[in-house]
Design an enzyme around this catalytic site. Structure first.
Site, PDB file in Angstrom:
ATOM      1  N   ASP A 165       0.862  -1.184   0.000  1.00  0.00           N
ATOM      2  CA  ASP A 165       0.000   0.000   0.000  1.00  0.00           C
ATOM      3  C   ASP A 165       0.897   1.231   0.000  1.00  0.00           C
ATOM      4  O   ASP A 165       1.840   1.330   0.790  1.00  0.00           O
ATOM      5  CB  ASP A 165      -0.888   0.004   1.244  1.00  0.00           C
ATOM      6  CG  ASP A 165      -1.848   1.167   1.232  1.00  0.00           C
ATOM      7  OD1 ASP A 165      -2.860   1.093   0.525  1.00  0.00           O
ATOM      8  OD2 ASP A 165      -1.574   2.160   1.937  1.00  0.00           O
ATOM      9  N   ASP A 213      -0.536  -0.776   6.517  1.00  0.00           N
ATOM     10  CA  ASP A 213      -0.525  -0.241   7.883  1.00  0.00           C
ATOM     11  C   ASP A 213      -1.875   0.270   8.374  1.00  0.00           C
ATOM     12  O   ASP A 213      -2.001   0.689   9.514  1.00  0.00           O
ATOM     13  CB  ASP A 213       0.496   0.895   7.995  1.00  0.00           C
ATOM     14  CG  ASP A 213       0.106   2.122   7.162  1.00  0.00           C
ATOM     15  OD1 ASP A 213      -0.812   2.004   6.324  1.00  0.00           O
ATOM     16  OD2 ASP A 213       0.721   3.189   7.349  1.00  0.00           O
ATOM     17  N   ASP A 220      -6.392  -2.075   5.252  1.00  0.00           N
ATOM     18  CA  ASP A 220      -5.470  -3.079   4.727  1.00  0.00           C
ATOM     19  C   ASP A 220      -5.673  -4.446   5.375  1.00  0.00           C
ATOM     20  O   ASP A 220      -5.160  -5.454   4.875  1.00  0.00           O
ATOM     21  CB  ASP A 220      -4.013  -2.643   4.954  1.00  0.00           C
ATOM     22  CG  ASP A 220      -3.668  -1.375   4.189  1.00  0.00           C
ATOM     23  OD1 ASP A 220      -4.186  -1.214   3.070  1.00  0.00           O
ATOM     24  OD2 ASP A 220      -2.884  -0.562   4.706  1.00  0.00           O
TER      25      ASP A 220
END
Length: 343
Positions: A29, A231, A235
């Site tokens: 990400d 994080d 996610d």
């Protein structure tokens, strides 16, 4: 454990340890794993007769109710300009698109192109706004649109600096034979600008939070061993779906709970070192199993008296006990060699 502590890496279970060395694809990400996760407001552009102060004041007032990192950047930018804030009524957050609310009797919306489409903004205006946003996006900036009373009022550009450690981490991951896939909700232009800078293999842009796990599943369906690094709360499903979930220690508790590996300092270089560590540990385990198998294959028959009929030899209980202790010592000694593993 000692090596993990030195690296700032926590590997929770044997399954994650074993799978790490087999990973061939890493999904990351963009926010917080590649970038600092501390975006800053870099420009404000007013449209259709509105002023920059009006646009930023209303946008910041709206974003005060949001916890998104981009919201913090906008609020911080307004505070740096000593702007005042107004109360927001009817605040609503539309996942993956933006936020809306009412401020001083004005309907205010802030978000991406998908949000504007839901507000039924004229398509010709959408095309114009998109072209205006491309300049900032080409510079790897995230550009958001501000709409006031159903009229496009301005654009806000936010930049999130790339971590100093990220280019080195990407080079090390590539050297280890791992392909990098970047996930982001940003526009494709912004995502490609970041990917080109970092030499990332594949980009999945304009991804909604609920689509992240789908990307991981698609890669798994193509027979890739996938690690997912993230994080945020959004996610967590993708972290759980991946063969190995890797959470940033600087992120949310939910992400860390969903992952098998945690990078305590949020440094992607820890992934490469964790793979080296997992490979060394698994090799050591196989060596220990081999030693134990050979040792017991030879020792147990002798202790049972297999040599007595031919050579008249018996193994005394005292020697058998010493031999068994030596077996344990050899396994422990071999394991302690991990302290000297170069990572």
């Amino acid at each position: 454990t000692g090596k993990g502590a030195t690296l700032g890496v926590l590997i929770k279970n044997a399954e994650a340890l074993e799978t790490l060395e087999k990973v061939d694809t890493l999904v990351i990400d963009k926010t917080g794993t590649l970038t600092e996760g501390k975006p800053e407001l870099v420009s404000v552009e007013a449209l259709n007769g509105f002023t920059e102060t009006q646009v930023l004041q209303l946008a910041a007032s709206l974003e005060r109710a949001s916890e998104h990192p981009l919201a913090e950047a906008i609020v911080g930018g307004a505070m740096a300009r000593d702007l005042s804030f107004s109360d927001t009524d009817d605040f609503a957050s539309i996942t993956g698109k933006g936020v809306t609310g009412t401020i001083d009797n004005k309907a205010v919306a802030l978000g991406n192109l998908q949000l504007l489409e839901t507000l039924n903004i004229d398509s010709a205006e959408l095309d114009t706004l998109t072209r205006q946003a491309e300049t900032g996006r080409s510079a790897a900036q995230t550009v958001m649109f501000v709409v006031i009373d159903d009229q496009p009022a301005g654009l806000l550009a936010v930049a999130d600096p790339i971590k100093d450690s990220t280019p080195e981490a990407i080079r090390e991951l590539h050297a280890a034979g791992i392909k990098i896939v970047m996930l982001t909700g940003d526009s494709r232009t912004t995502a490609n600008a970041v990917a080109d800078t970092l030499n990332i293999d594949r980009v999945e842009a304009e991804v909604l939070p609920e689509q992240k796990a789908d990307v991981v599943r698609q890669l798994q369906a193509a027979d890739h061993i996938v690690a997912m690094a993230g994080d945020g709360i959004n996610d967590a499903p993708a972290l759980a779906q991946a063969h190995v979930g890797i959470a940033m220690g600087t992120g949310t508790d939910v992400a860390m709970e969903s992952a098998g590996v945690t990078l305590v300092k949020g440094d992607l270089r820890g992934i490469v070192r964790a793979r080296h560590l997992s490979r060394a540990v698994m090799r050591n385990i196989r060596q220990n199993l081999f030693f134990a198998f050979i040792y017991n294959s030879l020792g147990v028959p002798i202790a049972a008296g297999v040599l007595y009929p031919v050579f008249g030899l018996l193994l005394s209980p005292m020697l058998a006990a010493v031999a068994m202790s030596f077996s344990s010592v050899s396994v422990i000694t071999n394991s302690l060699r991990l302290r000297h593993t170069q990572l």
